[in-house]
Write a protein that holds these residues in place. Structure first.
Motif, PDB file in Angstrom:
ATOM      1  N   UNK A 163       1.029  -0.998  -0.065  1.00 39.26           N
ATOM      2  CA  UNK A 163      -0.094   0.158   0.083  1.00 39.26           C
ATOM      3  C   UNK A 163       0.746   1.292   0.158  1.00 39.26           C
ATOM      4  N   UNK A 164       0.437   2.503  -0.149  1.00 38.53           N
ATOM      5  CA  UNK A 164       1.002   3.607  -0.320  1.00 38.53           C
ATOM      6  C   UNK A 164       1.840   3.982   1.019  1.00 38.53           C
ATOM      7  N   UNK A 165       1.233   3.587   2.163  1.00 38.03           N
ATOM      8  CA  UNK A 165       1.881   3.995   3.632  1.00 38.03           C
ATOM      9  C   UNK A 165       3.384   2.883   3.265  1.00 38.03           C
ATOM     10  N   UNK A 166       3.261   1.967   3.022  1.00 41.89           N
ATOM     11  CA  UNK A 166       4.393   0.928   3.114  1.00 41.89           C
ATOM     12  C   UNK A 166       5.364   1.460   2.111  1.00 41.89           C
ATOM     13  N   UNK A 167       4.952   1.799   0.947  1.00 44.74           N
ATOM     14  CA  UNK A 167       5.793   2.340  -0.068  1.00 44.74           C
ATOM     15  C   UNK A 167       6.654   3.453   0.333  1.00 44.74           C
ATOM     16  N   UNK A 168       5.816   4.297   0.928  1.00 38.48           N
ATOM     17  CA  UNK A 168       6.536   5.529   1.599  1.00 38.48           C
ATOM     18  C   UNK A 168       7.428   5.287   2.523  1.00 38.48           C
TER      19      UNK A 168
ATOM     20  N   UNK B 221      11.659   6.031   2.302  1.00 37.23           N
ATOM     21  CA  UNK B 221      12.557   6.917   3.381  1.00 37.23           C
ATOM     22  C   UNK B 221      13.762   5.963   3.695  1.00 37.23           C
ATOM     23  N   UNK B 222      13.628   4.828   3.927  1.00 35.74           N
ATOM     24  CA  UNK B 222      14.936   3.698   4.054  1.00 35.74           C
ATOM     25  C   UNK B 222      15.705   3.959   2.867  1.00 35.74           C
ATOM     26  N   UNK B 223      15.247   4.028   1.604  1.00 39.39           N
ATOM     27  CA  UNK B 223      16.291   4.102   0.556  1.00 39.39           C
ATOM     28  C   UNK B 223      16.865   5.494   0.530  1.00 39.39           C
ATOM     29  N   UNK B 224      16.057   6.639   0.867  1.00 43.07           N
ATOM     30  CA  UNK B 224      16.818   7.537   1.030  1.00 43.07           C
ATOM     31  C   UNK B 224      17.704   7.974   2.068  1.00 43.07           C
TER      32      UNK B 224
END
Length: 188
Positions: free
Chosen positions: A12-17, A21-24
């Protein structure tokens, strides 16, 4: 139990966000030689959670319903498994992460799961809160919500090994406290 090494597949969008953040953080650590830790909180509950918001998690939704005198509404069959974690344990995990950063010269990025050792169901939470609040029994709707995952349970073995953190708040103790604790946004 999901480990930090499991393939990441946000539903879902929440999990993707959260994953973004971890990738950033990982990209920042690589490009600067810095160090970053991400804590992957699983189903947090406890005093001062927001009232009447769909974004605070299922325990808060149940607690808000009970505060209104309504029965908690449980989706599916209530047997969805989760790693519910008390907010005091989350605070302790944050302190362990900060302490580890201040004592280490290591660079890079690391993610850690922060969840309880004991897996519980959504239904367990609804029943516990109803009981400890003295409120109406939960209603199991049988309905499904798009984007919900049937079972999500965390292995917190890595943070225990690396940072020395472990959850300390027992489920019944935490739920009993949460059932009568004030919620953020509660009148009066």
């Amino acid at each position: 139990m999901i480990t930090e090494e499991a393939p990441l597949d946000p539903r879902n969008v929440y999990a993707a966000s959260k994953l973004s953040q971890e990738h950033l953080a990982a990209a920042w650590a690589r490009s600067t030689g810095g160090s970053a830790i991400a804590l992957r909180y699983h189903n947090v509950y406890g005093p001062r959670m927001p009232r009447d918001t769909p974004y605070a998690g299922v325990a808060s939704l149940f607690r808000s319903a009970l505060a209104r005198g309504e029965a908690p509404r449980v989706f599916e069959d209530g047997r969805q498994r989760r790693s519910f974690i008390h907010v005091r344990d989350v605070a302790a995990a944050n302190i362990a992460a900060v302490d580890s950063q201040s004592k280490s010269n290591a660079s890079g990025f690391r993610a850690y799961n922060v969840g309880a050792d004991e897996v519980r169901t959504i239904g367990d939470v609804a029943v516990a809160l109803s009981t400890f609040c003295g409120g109406p029994a939960p209603v199991v709707t049988g309905q499904y919500r798009l984007g919900d995952v049937r079972h999500v349970t965390a292995s917190s073995e890595l943070i225990k090994a690396d940072l020395g953190w472990a959850p300390s708040v027992d489920f019944d103790e935490g739920m009993q406290e949460f059932a009568t604790a004030p919620l953020r946004g509660e009148p009066g």
